[in-house]
Motif scaffolding. Structure first.
Motif, PDB file in Angstrom:
ATOM      1  N   SER A   1       0.809  -1.217   0.000  1.00 14.82           N
ATOM      2  CA  SER A   1       0.000   0.000   0.000  1.00 14.82           C
ATOM      3  C   SER A   1       0.845   1.271   0.000  1.00 14.82           C
ATOM      4  CB  SER A   1      -0.893   0.020   1.238  1.00 14.82           C
ATOM      5  OG  SER A   1      -0.104   0.132   2.408  1.00 14.82           O
ATOM      6  N   GLY A   2       2.131   1.100   0.275  1.00 15.07           N
ATOM      7  CA  GLY A   2       3.008   2.258   0.417  1.00 15.07           C
ATOM      8  C   GLY A   2       3.027   2.830   1.814  1.00 15.07           C
ATOM      9  N   GLY A   3       2.296   2.208   2.715  1.00 22.43           N
ATOM     10  CA  GLY A   3       2.186   2.751   4.054  1.00 22.43           C
ATOM     11  C   GLY A   3       3.342   2.464   4.978  1.00 22.43           C
ATOM     12  N   SER A   4       4.157   1.465   4.627  1.00 21.69           N
ATOM     13  CA  SER A   4       5.302   1.106   5.466  1.00 21.69           C
ATOM     14  C   SER A   4       6.550   1.017   4.604  1.00 21.69           C
ATOM     15  CB  SER A   4       5.072  -0.242   6.142  1.00 21.69           C
ATOM     16  OG  SER A   4       3.946  -0.193   6.997  1.00 21.69           O
ATOM     17  N   THR A   5       7.669   1.406   5.199  1.00 15.22           N
ATOM     18  CA  THR A   5       8.945   1.328   4.499  1.00 15.22           C
ATOM     19  C   THR A   5      10.031   0.809   5.431  1.00 15.22           C
ATOM     20  OG1 THR A   5       9.434   3.641   5.028  1.00 15.22           O
ATOM     21  CG2 THR A   5       8.440   3.198   2.875  1.00 15.22           C
ATOM     22  N   LEU A   6      11.050   0.265   4.837  1.00 19.41           N
ATOM     23  CA  LEU A   6      12.245  -0.181   5.541  1.00 19.41           C
ATOM     24  C   LEU A   6      13.462   0.376   4.804  1.00 19.41           C
ATOM     25  CD1 LEU A   6      11.478  -4.005   5.988  1.00 19.41           C
ATOM     26  CD2 LEU A   6      11.347  -2.253   7.771  1.00 19.41           C
ATOM     27  N   TYR A   7      14.528   0.687   5.562  1.00 21.41           N
ATOM     28  CA  TYR A   7      15.766   1.143   4.954  1.00 21.41           C
ATOM     29  C   TYR A   7      16.953   0.545   5.705  1.00 21.41           C
ATOM     30  CZ  TYR A   7      12.995   4.816   2.709  1.00 21.41           C
ATOM     31  OH  TYR A   7      12.067   5.497   1.965  1.00 21.41           O
ATOM     32  N   VAL A   8      17.997   0.237   4.968  1.00 16.18           N
ATOM     33  CA  VAL A   8      19.256  -0.103   5.605  1.00 16.18           C
ATOM     34  C   VAL A   8      19.849   1.185   6.183  1.00 16.18           C
ATOM     35  CG1 VAL A   8      20.646   0.211   3.523  1.00 16.18           C
ATOM     36  CG2 VAL A   8      21.377  -1.404   5.287  1.00 16.18           C
ATOM     37  N   ASP A   9      20.557   1.057   7.283  1.00 14.64           N
ATOM     38  CA  ASP A   9      21.040   2.255   7.986  1.00 14.64           C
ATOM     39  C   ASP A   9      21.887   3.164   7.101  1.00 14.64           C
ATOM     40  OD1 ASP A   9      21.524   0.774  11.300  1.00 14.64           O
ATOM     41  OD2 ASP A   9      19.746   1.571  10.288  1.00 14.64           O
ATOM     42  N   SER A  10      22.663   2.572   6.209  1.00 12.49           N
ATOM     43  CA  SER A  10      23.610   3.357   5.411  1.00 12.49           C
ATOM     44  C   SER A  10      22.935   4.300   4.426  1.00 12.49           C
ATOM     45  CB  SER A  10      24.563   2.426   4.674  1.00 12.49           C
ATOM     46  OG  SER A  10      23.840   1.572   3.811  1.00 12.49           O
ATOM     47  N   VAL A  11      21.639   4.125   4.158  1.00 13.43           N
ATOM     48  CA  VAL A  11      20.958   4.994   3.194  1.00 13.43           C
ATOM     49  C   VAL A  11      19.867   5.839   3.840  1.00 13.43           C
ATOM     50  CG1 VAL A  11      21.435   3.316   1.367  1.00 13.43           C
ATOM     51  CG2 VAL A  11      19.156   3.374   2.439  1.00 13.43           C
ATOM     52  N   LYS A  12      19.622   5.634   5.105  1.00 14.47           N
ATOM     53  CA  LYS A  12      18.572   6.415   5.775  1.00 14.47           C
ATOM     54  C   LYS A  12      18.873   7.900   5.686  1.00 14.47           C
ATOM     55  CE  LYS A  12      16.967   2.955   9.093  1.00 14.47           C
ATOM     56  NZ  LYS A  12      16.921   2.547  10.527  1.00 14.47           N
ATOM     57  N   GLY A  13      17.860   8.660   5.336  1.00 22.68           N
ATOM     58  CA  GLY A  13      18.027  10.102   5.188  1.00 22.68           C
ATOM     59  C   GLY A  13      18.515  10.529   3.824  1.00 22.68           C
ATOM     60  N   ARG A  14      18.974   9.585   3.017  1.00 20.93           N
ATOM     61  CA  ARG A  14      19.456   9.908   1.662  1.00 20.93           C
ATOM     62  C   ARG A  14      18.587   9.294   0.575  1.00 20.93           C
ATOM     63  NH1 ARG A  14      24.246   8.130  -0.099  1.00 20.93           N
ATOM     64  NH2 ARG A  14      24.224   6.233   1.163  1.00 20.93           N
ATOM     65  N   PHE A  15      18.097   8.092   0.807  1.00 23.53           N
ATOM     66  CA  PHE A  15      17.300   7.373  -0.190  1.00 23.53           C
ATOM     67  C   PHE A  15      15.833   7.362   0.251  1.00 23.53           C
ATOM     68  CE2 PHE A  15      20.760   4.297  -1.995  1.00 23.53           C
ATOM     69  CZ  PHE A  15      21.587   5.384  -2.208  1.00 23.53           C
ATOM     70  N   THR A  16      14.949   7.389  -0.731  1.00 23.73           N
ATOM     71  CA  THR A  16      13.519   7.290  -0.469  1.00 23.73           C
ATOM     72  C   THR A  16      12.886   6.303  -1.440  1.00 23.73           C
ATOM     73  OG1 THR A  16      13.421   9.592   0.284  1.00 23.73           O
ATOM     74  CG2 THR A  16      11.338   8.518  -0.271  1.00 23.73           C
TER      75      THR A  16
END
Length: 125
Positions: A54-69
């Motif tokens: 649905s697009g309501g939840s996301t996960l990111y690896v720490d190394s890209v948090k704040g840079r990738f969406t």
């Protein structure tokens, strides 16, 4: 036949941005969680980001948090990875993958799910 086709890769300089796209066909896209992975030369494949059906939840690896969406457009059957402030260590082949949603729990796709062929991202320092 299920197809995932990545596009948008290229050669950029450190600090630049790129947006990757993953166009899906052969699946009911809105029933699938989507993930982006990358593999650098000589390294194992790494999960980068995932987004729920649905697009309501996301996960990111720490190394890209704040840079990738990560995002998706279910009407267009396409997932995206917006990459900002790129670094040389982001250089890799980027793959998208689709995982059938089960139990409404977001996890990264596995080898048993559907995968694209990849797109090269090269960041020069």
């Amino acid at each position: 036949q299920v197809q995932l086709v990545e596009s948008g890769g290229g050669l950029v300089q450190a600090g630049d941005s790129l947006r990757l796209s993953c166009a899906a066909s052969g699946i009911t896209f809105s029933n699938y969680n989507m993930g982006w992975f990358r593999q650098a030369p000589g390294k194992e494949r790494e999960a980068v980001a995932a987004i729920s059906y649905s697009g309501g939840s996301t996960l990111y690896v720490d190394s890209v948090k704040g840079r990738f969406t990560i995002s998706r457009d279910n009407a267009k059957k396409t997932a995206y990875l917006q990459m900002n402030s790129l670094k040389a260590e982001d250089t890799a082949v980027y793959y998208c993958a689709a995982q059938r949603n089960r139990y409404n729990i977001l996890t990264y796709p596995t080898n048993n799910d559907y995968w694209g062929q990849g797109t090269q991202v090269t960041v020069s320092s």
